[in-house]
Design a protein around this motif. Sequence first.
Motif, PDB file in Angstrom:
ATOM      1  N   SER A  68      -2.243   7.460   9.512  1.00 22.47           N
ATOM      2  CA  SER A  68      -3.102   6.842   8.503  1.00 22.47           C
ATOM      3  C   SER A  68      -2.287   5.921   7.602  1.00 22.47           C
ATOM      4  CB  SER A  68      -3.777   7.921   7.653  1.00 22.47           C
ATOM      5  OG  SER A  68      -4.435   7.334   6.547  1.00 22.47           O
ATOM      6  N   PRO A  69      -2.714   4.669   7.427  1.00 20.42           N
ATOM      7  CA  PRO A  69      -1.981   3.758   6.536  1.00 20.42           C
ATOM      8  C   PRO A  69      -1.965   4.233   5.089  1.00 20.42           C
ATOM      9  CG  PRO A  69      -3.497   2.553   7.955  1.00 20.42           C
ATOM     10  CD  PRO A  69      -3.831   4.002   8.099  1.00 20.42           C
ATOM     11  N   PHE A  70      -2.945   5.036   4.703  1.00 19.98           N
ATOM     12  CA  PHE A  70      -3.008   5.495   3.318  1.00 19.98           C
ATOM     13  C   PHE A  70      -2.130   6.728   3.080  1.00 19.98           C
ATOM     14  CE2 PHE A  70      -6.953   3.186   4.111  1.00 19.98           C
ATOM     15  CZ  PHE A  70      -6.891   2.260   3.089  1.00 19.98           C
ATOM     16  N   ARG A  71      -1.549   7.252   4.147  1.00 16.74           N
ATOM     17  CA  ARG A  71      -0.549   8.311   4.020  1.00 16.74           C
ATOM     18  C   ARG A  71       0.840   7.815   4.377  1.00 16.74           C
ATOM     19  NH1 ARG A  71      -3.519  13.691   6.619  1.00 16.74           N
ATOM     20  NH2 ARG A  71      -5.267  13.761   5.128  1.00 16.74           N
ATOM     21  N   HIS A  72       0.911   6.635   4.961  1.00 13.89           N
ATOM     22  CA  HIS A  72       2.188   6.015   5.320  1.00 13.89           C
ATOM     23  C   HIS A  72       2.201   4.607   4.716  1.00 13.89           C
ATOM     24  CE1 HIS A  72       1.596   9.191   8.306  1.00 13.89           C
ATOM     25  NE2 HIS A  72       2.914   9.217   8.455  1.00 13.89           N
ATOM     26  N   PRO A  73       2.708   4.468   3.494  1.00 12.62           N
ATOM     27  CA  PRO A  73       2.626   3.185   2.778  1.00 12.62           C
ATOM     28  C   PRO A  73       3.222   2.012   3.543  1.00 12.62           C
ATOM     29  CG  PRO A  73       3.349   4.940   1.305  1.00 12.62           C
ATOM     30  CD  PRO A  73       3.356   5.509   2.691  1.00 12.62           C
ATOM     31  N   SER A  74       4.231   2.259   4.380  1.00  7.05           N
ATOM     32  CA  SER A  74       4.835   1.145   5.105  1.00  7.05           C
ATOM     33  C   SER A  74       3.821   0.483   6.035  1.00  7.05           C
ATOM     34  CB  SER A  74       6.052   1.626   5.902  1.00  7.05           C
ATOM     35  OG  SER A  74       5.668   2.582   6.882  1.00  7.05           O
ATOM     36  N   ARG A  75       2.951   1.269   6.657  1.00  7.55           N
ATOM     37  CA  ARG A  75       1.920   0.708   7.534  1.00  7.55           C
ATOM     38  C   ARG A  75       0.887  -0.073   6.717  1.00  7.55           C
ATOM     39  NH1 ARG A  75       2.115   2.965  12.631  1.00  7.55           N
ATOM     40  NH2 ARG A  75      -0.013   2.288  13.066  1.00  7.55           N
ATOM     41  N   LEU A  76       0.523   0.450   5.553  1.00 11.56           N
ATOM     42  CA  LEU A  76      -0.448  -0.243   4.708  1.00 11.56           C
ATOM     43  C   LEU A  76       0.110  -1.578   4.234  1.00 11.56           C
ATOM     44  CD1 LEU A  76      -3.109  -0.331   3.158  1.00 11.56           C
ATOM     45  CD2 LEU A  76      -2.003   0.966   1.318  1.00 11.56           C
ATOM     46  N   ILE A  77       1.361  -1.599   3.800  1.00  7.11           N
ATOM     47  CA  ILE A  77       1.964  -2.848   3.326  1.00  7.11           C
ATOM     48  C   ILE A  77       2.036  -3.864   4.458  1.00  7.11           C
ATOM     49  CG2 ILE A  77       4.046  -3.881   2.375  1.00  7.11           C
ATOM     50  CD1 ILE A  77       2.432  -2.212   0.411  1.00  7.11           C
ATOM     51  N   THR A  78       2.402  -3.407   5.659  1.00  5.26           N
ATOM     52  CA  THR A  78       2.470  -4.324   6.799  1.00  5.26           C
ATOM     53  C   THR A  78       1.100  -4.908   7.113  1.00  5.26           C
ATOM     54  OG1 THR A  78       4.338  -3.096   7.741  1.00  5.26           O
ATOM     55  CG2 THR A  78       3.117  -4.535   9.227  1.00  5.26           C
ATOM     56  N   ILE A  79       0.058  -4.085   7.050  1.00  2.73           N
ATOM     57  CA  ILE A  79      -1.301  -4.587   7.296  1.00  2.73           C
ATOM     58  C   ILE A  79      -1.709  -5.580   6.216  1.00  2.73           C
ATOM     59  CG2 ILE A  79      -3.735  -3.899   7.341  1.00  2.73           C
ATOM     60  CD1 ILE A  79      -2.892  -1.333   8.743  1.00  2.73           C
ATOM     61  N   LEU A  80      -1.361  -5.301   4.965  1.00  2.00           N
ATOM     62  CA  LEU A  80      -1.698  -6.228   3.881  1.00  2.00           C
ATOM     63  C   LEU A  80      -0.998  -7.571   4.064  1.00  2.00           C
ATOM     64  CD1 LEU A  80      -1.588  -3.850   0.772  1.00  2.00           C
ATOM     65  CD2 LEU A  80      -3.607  -4.892   1.799  1.00  2.00           C
ATOM     66  N   TYR A  81       0.190  -7.566   4.646  1.00  4.29           N
ATOM     67  CA  TYR A  81       0.928  -8.804   4.880  1.00  4.29           C
ATOM     68  C   TYR A  81       0.413  -9.556   6.111  1.00  4.29           C
ATOM     69  CZ  TYR A  81       4.720  -8.416   1.454  1.00  4.29           C
ATOM     70  OH  TYR A  81       5.452  -8.381   0.297  1.00  4.29           O
ATOM     71  N   THR A  82      -0.272  -8.865   7.023  1.00  3.18           N
ATOM     72  CA  THR A  82      -0.698  -9.477   8.283  1.00  3.18           C
ATOM     73  C   THR A  82      -1.872 -10.420   8.052  1.00  3.18           C
ATOM     74  OG1 THR A  82       0.005  -7.495   9.495  1.00  3.18           O
ATOM     75  CG2 THR A  82      -1.477  -9.020  10.629  1.00  3.18           C
ATOM     76  N   ARG A  83      -1.791 -11.610   8.619  1.00  2.00           N
ATOM     77  CA  ARG A  83      -2.857 -12.604   8.452  1.00  2.00           C
ATOM     78  C   ARG A  83      -3.803 -12.647   9.648  1.00  2.00           C
ATOM     79  NH1 ARG A  83       0.164 -17.949   5.841  1.00  2.00           N
ATOM     80  NH2 ARG A  83       0.926 -16.915   3.938  1.00  2.00           N
ATOM     81  N   ASP A  84      -3.260 -12.603  10.840  1.00  2.00           N
ATOM     82  CA  ASP A  84      -4.077 -12.749  12.048  1.00  2.00           C
ATOM     83  C   ASP A  84      -3.851 -11.552  12.973  1.00  2.00           C
ATOM     84  OD1 ASP A  84      -4.960 -15.373  11.260  1.00  2.00           O
ATOM     85  OD2 ASP A  84      -2.992 -16.122  11.877  1.00  2.00           O
ATOM     86  N   GLY A  85      -4.823 -11.356  13.872  1.00  3.22           N
ATOM     87  CA  GLY A  85      -4.664 -10.351  14.915  1.00  3.22           C
ATOM     88  C   GLY A  85      -5.206  -8.982  14.582  1.00  3.22           C
ATOM     89  N   LEU A  86      -5.699  -8.765  13.365  1.00  7.14           N
ATOM     90  CA  LEU A  86      -6.238  -7.457  13.013  1.00  7.14           C
ATOM     91  C   LEU A  86      -7.613  -7.268  13.645  1.00  7.14           C
ATOM     92  CD1 LEU A  86      -5.341  -7.289   9.203  1.00  7.14           C
ATOM     93  CD2 LEU A  86      -4.147  -6.154  11.084  1.00  7.14           C
ATOM     94  N   ASP A  87      -7.873  -6.062  14.138  1.00  5.01           N
ATOM     95  CA  ASP A  87      -9.211  -5.756  14.640  1.00  5.01           C
ATOM     96  C   ASP A  87     -10.064  -5.236  13.483  1.00  5.01           C
ATOM     97  OD1 ASP A  87      -8.247  -3.221  14.190  1.00  5.01           O
ATOM     98  OD2 ASP A  87      -8.002  -2.721  16.310  1.00  5.01           O
ATOM     99  N   ALA A  88     -11.263  -4.734  13.805  1.00  4.85           N
ATOM    100  CA  ALA A  88     -12.174  -4.278  12.749  1.00  4.85           C
ATOM    101  C   ALA A  88     -11.552  -3.168  11.909  1.00  4.85           C
ATOM    102  CB  ALA A  88     -13.484  -3.797  13.373  1.00  4.85           C
TER     103      ALA A  88
END
Length: 323
Positions: free
Chosen positions: A273-293
């Motif tokens: 879960s990104p909300f339990r692993h801050p590094s994943r959440l920060i990476t998703i927040l930085y990502t501009r393209d390629g994210l799914d729903a």
Amino acid sequence: MQFTVRGVAVTVTPIILLTLALGLGIAGYGGYDYVQQTDAVNNAVAVETAVVETEISRSEGRRFYYRIRVEHTYEYQGDEYTSNQVFPGSAKPMYTVRDDAAQILEPYEPNTTTTAYVAPNSPSRGFLKRQRTLAPFKFIGFGSFIAVLTTLHAIGARNPGQNTGIGQTSEREMSHHDTVFGGQRNTLYRVSKRLLLVTPVSFLISLASVVALLLNSSTAAVQARLTDPIGFALLTAALSVLGFIAGLILYGSWSFTEYRRLREQIPDQRPPSPFRHPSRLITILYTRDGLDAYGRRVKLTGFVFTVTVLFVGIIGFVLVTAA
């Protein structure tokens, strides 16, 4: 460049290195200035100084604040110096209320004498108040914040929130996410959207009303009461800000349940879960393209919570500095 440390992937790019160096540099400057303040306060020598002039300057732009300056001259070990320092250190405090700045300058009238304090290792930077300030901690906090975010962004997988293979889950399996705080999630969504749309308009109208009333006021000093038009407009503006924050909290809560619904649709092994692993959440927040729903929902939810914390922090800072 990418490598692993105890099984954890770490990505290093020139931008990450520059941002990390910037954050550490800002935090280091704040720490250095605090040490300089402490040394100056502990080792300063009292001398007599003559106040030449005082000044309160206001910043330009939408977010304004006030700074103070007191020009004073003094002698130390046979040499004459001129300083503008009120407090020790190079990080000068800022004031959001002009009266607070004026109160600091009140004891220092031009063409009068007072006591200054001179650090032997920096005689040209004599100051008037022998006390430390919180100004360096702003640099320490801001720089540390940048460094922590950059570090979290560099740690972990590079593609969280992508290619999760979301499938279909029955309504029965997702029914336990239909309520939030005891209410229907769709109702929560509608209320939050209305608050986020109405409160900014209400705030702008209230602010414009305050400006118009102040311009039309016949007195220089205005005392606002809740029963007066200005007081009512200020109260409306304050309630609008609180309503906007409430809208963010409600929308963030709804968005979090939507994230959980999407997470249940991931067919294979679910990622951390990104909300339990801050590094994943920060990476998703930085990502501009390629994210799914799933990734887009995580990004939006994290962004809303970040903005909420930012607003609460700003309000807390204003209340503390104005107290």
